[in-house]
Motif scaffolding. Structure first.
Motif, PDB file in Angstrom:
ATOM      1  N   VAL A   1     -10.035  40.875   4.122  1.00  0.00           N
ATOM      2  CA  VAL A   1      -9.530  42.055   4.819  1.00  0.00           C
ATOM      3  C   VAL A   1      -8.303  41.622   5.617  1.00  0.00           C
ATOM      4  CG1 VAL A   1     -10.011  43.868   6.497  1.00  0.00           C
ATOM      5  CG2 VAL A   1     -11.850  43.043   4.992  1.00  0.00           C
ATOM      6  N   LYS A   2      -7.216  42.331   5.427  1.00  0.00           N
ATOM      7  CA  LYS A   2      -5.980  42.000   6.135  1.00  0.00           C
ATOM      8  C   LYS A   2      -5.463  43.242   6.870  1.00  0.00           C
ATOM      9  CE  LYS A   2      -1.265  40.213   5.530  1.00  0.00           C
ATOM     10  NZ  LYS A   2      -0.203  39.880   4.566  1.00  0.00           N
ATOM     11  N   TYR A   3      -5.215  43.082   8.165  1.00  0.00           N
ATOM     12  CA  TYR A   3      -4.648  44.167   8.975  1.00  0.00           C
ATOM     13  C   TYR A   3      -3.294  43.705   9.492  1.00  0.00           C
ATOM     14  CZ  TYR A   3      -4.064  47.673  12.644  1.00  0.00           C
ATOM     15  OH  TYR A   3      -3.577  48.686  13.441  1.00  0.00           O
ATOM     16  N   GLU A   4      -2.289  44.549   9.360  1.00  0.00           N
ATOM     17  CA  GLU A   4      -0.953  44.144   9.810  1.00  0.00           C
ATOM     18  C   GLU A   4      -0.210  45.300  10.461  1.00  0.00           C
ATOM     19  OE1 GLU A   4       2.178  43.896   6.583  1.00  0.00           O
ATOM     20  OE2 GLU A   4       0.385  43.407   5.417  1.00  0.00           O
ATOM     21  N   ILE A   5       0.731  44.940  11.329  1.00  0.00           N
ATOM     22  CA  ILE A   5       1.552  45.902  12.069  1.00  0.00           C
ATOM     23  C   ILE A   5       3.006  45.434  12.031  1.00  0.00           C
ATOM     24  CG2 ILE A   5       2.033  46.939  14.323  1.00  0.00           C
ATOM     25  CD1 ILE A   5      -0.886  46.453  15.065  1.00  0.00           C
ATOM     26  N   TYR A   6       3.925  46.377  11.864  1.00  0.00           N
ATOM     27  CA  TYR A   6       5.333  46.084  12.087  1.00  0.00           C
ATOM     28  C   TYR A   6       5.962  47.251  12.829  1.00  0.00           C
ATOM     29  CZ  TYR A   6      10.308  45.248  11.414  1.00  0.00           C
ATOM     30  OH  TYR A   6      11.659  45.055  11.619  1.00  0.00           O
ATOM     31  N   ASP A   7       6.416  46.991  14.045  1.00  0.00           N
ATOM     32  CA  ASP A   7       7.099  47.984  14.872  1.00  0.00           C
ATOM     33  C   ASP A   7       8.546  47.528  15.017  1.00  0.00           C
ATOM     34  OD1 ASP A   7       8.023  49.844  16.643  1.00  0.00           O
ATOM     35  OD2 ASP A   7       6.428  49.567  18.125  1.00  0.00           O
TER      36      ASP A   7
END
Length: 450
Positions: A368-374
């Motif tokens: 499971v991979k969770y990622e964010i880019y702001d």
């Protein structure tokens, strides 16, 4: 490769033996010995050469036709399903006594391109210091340097592909890595200088100013005077016969692009109606043109893995923050001089976190991979209206992703990967992004590695 070399050795020795027994004009013993030694030396040199590679053939289904994505590139305008060769690598590695030469090629239906080519020389005394020069992975964080053949999800994170596209660049670095007999074993420092533009690979992305599907130039292009510094300090160590592994690291990128004019937008302010807008920098007493627009990144990484009777469980993650110079409609690091000469300087952050479990001693793995880019931490959601109203655009929208992956290791060199990537954008007042767009993608991949 080893079997072929052994067979060649046997054939050469047998033929030499038969020749010495049956030929009336047999070579003298000393000449025969020299000939055998020469052949042995040639074969020993061949043993220093290693050829490896992998092919990733995949089928993808997207929620929407022609959707833009970071799972292998934008779909064709009328397509929401596709077969593709994501990667087709052949890697040649020649190991000398204290040296190494590497060349890697990538061949897909989109063409053939050079992936990396570099040489490394290591000091012969401590073997802890080395220098590498050529086209190589940028030494920033864990994910960039991790081979795509062993990664637990189909692609690298969105922020990695935007800030350091195609991972590699042309430059030189030093590496300090104490050997296994040292108390500092596991500690590693990479530090080097690079062009900063990276490698442009047709079919993976279209640089600003070029129509989709066109191929301006292939390879590494130097477009300014700026040389970018990249450094990474990491410590990875195994305990209890590697049943427990830990790792930490920090990285820094210090570089930039060249300002092409004096129109620089580096502040977000509120107008008289309370709407957040870009504000152009004051040029009364300052000139920007031909100077350096900043690309300044700071990264941190952490890793933990434990092996039990239930299997191997791994938790890994990275965080990045900094300043990125881009265009109004893009925060990507450019391969070429941007078509728009105005510069927009954004503060950004991003991260990813993995949970990976290899089930007991089976061939099954879940991840499971969770990622964010702001890309612009100074604005959020409804602040983003349009470039004509407040200068903000889709390049300022925050994205999150949740990747669910199952991998079946069928054979030692064959694996099947099933990944569903759920992509969510923040809702804005910008046309096309007033709600979450339908851009989830299912990837089914077969990989053969040798």
């Amino acid at each position: 490769m080893r079997a072929i070399l052994n067979l060649l050795t046997l054939l050469v020795l047998c033929s030499t033996s038969l020749y010495s027994q049956n030929s009336e004009a047999a070579l003298p013993n000393d000449s025969l010995s020299k000939e055998i030694n020469r052949i042995k030396k040639d074969i020993a040199q061949l043993k220093n050469l290693k050829i490896s590679g992998w092919v990733q053939a995949q089928f993808q289904i997207a929620d929407t036709r022609g959707i833009s994505n970071y799972e292998g590139g934008t779909f064709s305008a009328n397509s929401d399903k596709r077969f593709m060769i994501r990667r087709g690598r052949v890697k040649f590695t020649y190991n000398g006594k204290h040296t190494q030469y590497v060349m890697q090629l990538n061949g897909t239906e989109r063409g053939l391109n050079l992936t990396e080519i570099f040489a490394t020389a290591t000091d012969p005394w401590t073997k802890a210091f080395s220098i590498t020069a050529g086209v190589m992975n940028r030494p920033f964080g864990f994910e960039i340097d991790q081979s795509s053949s062993v990664r637990e999800s189909p692609e690298r994170s969105r922020y990695t592909q935007i800030l350091m596209p195609n991972e590699r660049d042309l430059g030189a670095k030093i590496v300090i890595a104490p050997g296994d007999k040292s108390k500092l074993h596991g500690l590693r420092l990479d530090a080097g200088f690079y062009n900063g533009q990276g490698i442009y690979v047709p079919g993976t992305s279209t640089p600003a100013g070029y129509a989709a599907g066109t191929t301006p130039l292939l390879g590494v292009n130097e477009v300014d005077f700026q040389k970018d510094f990249i450094g990474r300090l990491s410590y990875y160590k195994g305990f209890k016969n590697d049943k427990i592994k830990i790792g930490i690291g920090v990285s820094h990128y210090n570089g930039g692009n060249t300002y092409q004019n004096n129109k620089v937008y580096d502040q977000i302010t509120n107008d008289q109606d309370g709407l957040k807008v870009w504000k152009m920098a004051d040029t009364t007493n300052k000139t920007f043109k031909n100077k350096t627009a900043p690309r300044m990144y700071y990264g941190a990484e952490a890793f933990f893995s434990i092996k039990t009777t239930l299997g191997t469980t791994t938790i890994r993650g990275e965080y990045i923050t900094g300043t990125q110079s881009g265009q109004n409609n893009s925060s990507s690091s450019p391969f070429f001089l941007p078509s728009s000469k105005d510069t927009y300087i954004r503060n950004f952050n991003g991260m990813y976190a993995y949970f990976i479990h290899r089930i007991a001693k089976t061939k099954h793995e879940i991840a499971v991979k969770y990622e964010i880019y702001d890309p612009n931490t100074k604005v959020a959601g409804r602040d983003i209206t349009s470039a004509t109203v407040n200068g903000l655009s889709s390049a300022d929208i925050k994205f999150t992703q949740l990747g669910l992956t199952y991998t079946y290791y069928m054979y030692e060199n064959v694996k099947f990967m099933f990944n569903y990537n759920i992509v969510t954008n923040e809702t804005t007042n910008l046309n096309g992004f007033t709600k979450d767009i339908r851009d989830n993608i299912l990837t089914i991949r077969m990989q053969y590695k040798f």
